[in-house]
Write an enzyme that holds these catalytic residues in place. Structure first.
Site, PDB file in Angstrom:
ATOM      1  N   THR A   1       1.072  -1.081   0.367  1.00  0.00           N
ATOM      2  CA  THR A   1       0.224  -0.031  -0.146  1.00  0.00           C
ATOM      3  C   THR A   1       0.674   0.852  -0.238  1.00  0.00           C
ATOM      4  O   THR A   1       2.236   1.439   0.150  1.00  0.00           O
ATOM      5  CB  THR A   1      -0.626   0.043   2.005  1.00  0.00           C
ATOM      6  OG1 THR A   1      -1.024   0.923   0.744  1.00  0.00           O
ATOM      7  CG2 THR A   1      -0.033   0.155   2.661  1.00  0.00           C
ATOM      8  N   ASP A   2       0.075   2.426  -0.455  1.00  0.00           N
ATOM      9  CA  ASP A   2       0.783   3.610  -0.468  1.00  0.00           C
ATOM     10  C   ASP A   2       1.256   4.689   0.884  1.00  0.00           C
ATOM     11  O   ASP A   2       2.238   5.102   1.585  1.00  0.00           O
ATOM     12  CB  ASP A   2       0.779   4.934  -0.980  1.00  0.00           C
ATOM     13  CG  ASP A   2      -0.988   4.904  -0.567  1.00  0.00           C
ATOM     14  OD1 ASP A   2      -1.430   4.247   0.266  1.00  0.00           O
ATOM     15  OD2 ASP A   2      -1.594   6.053  -1.841  1.00  0.00           O
ATOM     16  N   GLU A   3       0.026   3.232   2.228  1.00  0.00           N
ATOM     17  CA  GLU A   3       0.387   4.249   3.550  1.00  0.00           C
ATOM     18  C   GLU A   3       1.764   3.979   4.314  1.00  0.00           C
ATOM     19  O   GLU A   3       2.642   4.406   4.850  1.00  0.00           O
ATOM     20  CB  GLU A   3      -0.596   3.548   4.369  1.00  0.00           C
ATOM     21  CG  GLU A   3      -1.688   3.940   3.436  1.00  0.00           C
ATOM     22  CD  GLU A   3      -3.361   3.903   4.281  1.00  0.00           C
ATOM     23  OE1 GLU A   3      -3.437   3.850   5.695  1.00  0.00           O
ATOM     24  OE2 GLU A   3      -4.026   3.525   3.940  1.00  0.00           O
TER      25      GLU A   3
ATOM     26  N   TYR B   1      -1.947   0.037  11.228  1.00  0.00           N
ATOM     27  CA  TYR B   1      -2.095  -0.930   9.854  1.00  0.00           C
ATOM     28  C   TYR B   1      -0.981  -1.126   8.555  1.00  0.00           C
ATOM     29  O   TYR B   1       0.066  -1.946   7.980  1.00  0.00           O
ATOM     30  CB  TYR B   1      -3.695  -0.652   9.321  1.00  0.00           C
ATOM     31  CG  TYR B   1      -3.538  -1.005   7.252  1.00  0.00           C
ATOM     32  CD1 TYR B   1      -4.032  -1.932   6.988  1.00  0.00           C
ATOM     33  CD2 TYR B   1      -3.122   0.361   6.631  1.00  0.00           C
ATOM     34  CE1 TYR B   1      -4.045  -1.956   6.048  1.00  0.00           C
ATOM     35  CE2 TYR B   1      -4.140   0.038   5.340  1.00  0.00           C
ATOM     36  CZ  TYR B   1      -4.270  -1.107   4.740  1.00  0.00           C
ATOM     37  OH  TYR B   1      -3.895  -1.870   3.590  1.00  0.00           O
TER      38      TYR B   1
ATOM     39  N   LYS C   1       1.809  -3.701   7.570  1.00  0.00           N
ATOM     40  CA  LYS C   1       1.346  -4.039   5.881  1.00  0.00           C
ATOM     41  C   LYS C   1       3.296  -3.607   5.358  1.00  0.00           C
ATOM     42  O   LYS C   1       3.951  -4.202   4.649  1.00  0.00           O
ATOM     43  CB  LYS C   1       0.923  -2.539   5.140  1.00  0.00           C
ATOM     44  CG  LYS C   1      -0.789  -2.823   5.488  1.00  0.00           C
ATOM     45  CD  LYS C   1      -1.234  -3.913   4.665  1.00  0.00           C
ATOM     46  CE  LYS C   1      -0.763  -4.364   3.214  1.00  0.00           C
ATOM     47  NZ  LYS C   1      -0.840  -5.399   1.869  1.00  0.00           N
TER      48      LYS C   1
END
Ligand code: NAD
Ligand code: TYD
Length: 343
Positions: free
Chosen positions: A124-126, A149, A153
């Site tokens: 993810t970009d997060e 989260y 990830k």
């Protein structure tokens, strides 16, 4: 690619991806391995589940022997399996660590041990943490994840790198931006806003609604993922971003415009703890492979709102179940103390 193992294929992006691959690659068989958590829903794949080349295995990526048994005979792997909602990770992140970190490890280890040819891991970009348009994140930039989260990830993403370096596993990591489209569980902002608006319920916008997110239409993401599965450079990561960034308040207003509902349904509620103000990536590495999005912000929102209007049974069933308790926990007090929209 003849037989594709998909972990987490009963959720939002996974089910769209399975449908997309089965349409675009008629010779490929798909094994969907999914724990059917609250976010996994067999109804998401009702239209393909009778096909002979589709099979479903009910299993948990945290269970290493079960992963290996289901992966046997597959030559390619895509891992979508995750606990995916930031707000739930703020409540309790133990399942996030189990699925997103340990589960990712188990999928990689099984692929290594079985000699699988290609692995695509969905990150993810997060993982990068906040970024801006003027200072976007590139694939080799440092990770600065801020939510539980995003940290879970990042662990899975970095383990892919370790498997490429240590064991020579042919693994590609995809880092998509916020997806939008059909079959997204209505805890996420856009399906929550759309379904609440249809029911004339308030749209809870966090803080001032000024946080920026890209809105990548899920079919554009699926096209990028298939491209990476087949042509991505092994050992590499790729950002997937449509450049459809809008602040959340604009998204809420767009939903209401499309449904012909008043802006007074918007309620500003207490902000998410540690809320990342903006994600922004450079996706030129993916675009150099020939990918570009086909849905701009308006088209993505129109398609999405239309789908939820036409599929009320799908989301009403979800929202009438355990979701009620989650909604009350997350939004009960916040809505009671909310600030109304003033134009
Ligand atoms: P989702 O929550 O809709 O679906 C997750 C799926 O994984 C569900 O079918 C669930 O049953 C399954 N699952 C959960 N735990 C499992 C376990 N332990 N074993 C096996 N299956 C399990 O998520 P999504 O939005 O479709 O996201 C898919 C992937 O893409 C995730 O890895 C997520 O981190 C990533 N991602 C999502 C977005 C987005 O905007 N939705 C953006 C970037 C990256
Ligand atoms: P979300 O859909 O949860 O995705 P993510 O946290 O992975 O970006 O949230 C998207 C944006 O919308 C994010 O800035 C938080 C905000 N948001 C709200 O304003 N209200 C809500 O009820 C939710 C769920 C999210």
């Amino acid at each position: 690619m003849r037989r594709l193992f998909v972990a987490g294929g009963a959720g939002f992006i996974g089910s769209n991806f399975i449908r997309y691959v089965m349409r675009e690659r008629p010779d490929v068989a798909v094994v969907n391995f999914d724990a059917l958590t609250y976010a996994g829903n067999p109804a998401n794949l009702a239209d393909v589940s009778d096909e002979a080349r589709y099979s479903f295995v009910h299993g948990n990526v945290a269970d290493a022997p079960a992963v290996a048994a289901a992966m046997e005979g597959c030559d390619a792997v895509v891992n979508f399996a995750a606990e995916s909602h930031v707000d739930r990770s703020i409540e309790d992140a133990s399942d996030f660590m189990e699925t997103n970190a340990r589960g990712a490890y188990n999928v990689l280890a099984a692929a290594r041990d079985l000699g699988v040819e290609f692995v695509l891991h969905i990150s993810t970009d997060e993982v990068y943490g906040p970024a801006t348009k003027d200072n976007p994140r590139h694939e080799n930039d440092a990770f600065k994840p801020r939510s539980p989260y995003a940290v879970s990830k990042a662990a899975g993403d970095m383990m892919c790198h370790a498997f490429a370096e240590t064991y020579g596993l042919q693994v590609v990591v995809a880092r998509p931006a916020n997806n939008v489209g059909p079959y997204q569980y209505p805890e996420k902002a856009i399906p929550l806003f759309v379904t609440n608006a249809i029911e004339n319920e308030p749209l809870p916008v966090y803080g001032e609604g000024l946080q920026l997110r890209d809105r990548l239409y899920v079919e554009d993401n699926c096209r990028a993922l298939l491209l990476l599965l087949e042509r991505g450079d092994k050992g590499e990561a790729y950002n997937i971003q449509a450049d459809n960034h809008r602040p959340n308040i604009d998204v809420a207003r767009t939903v209401l415009d499309l449904l012909d509902k008043p802006y007074t349904l918007i309620q500003f509620v207490e902000d998410r703890a540690g809320h990342d103000p903006c994600y922004w990536m450079d996706s030129s590495k993916l675009r150099a492979l020939g990918w570009e999005p086909q849905f701009d912000f308006d088209a993505a929102m129109q398609e999405t709102v239309r789908w939820y209007v036409e599929h009320k049974d799908w989301w009403r069933q979800i929202k009438s179940g355990d979701f009620r308790a989650y909604y009350e926990r997350q939004y009960g007090d916040r809505l009671a103390a909310s600030r109304p929209y003033a134009s």
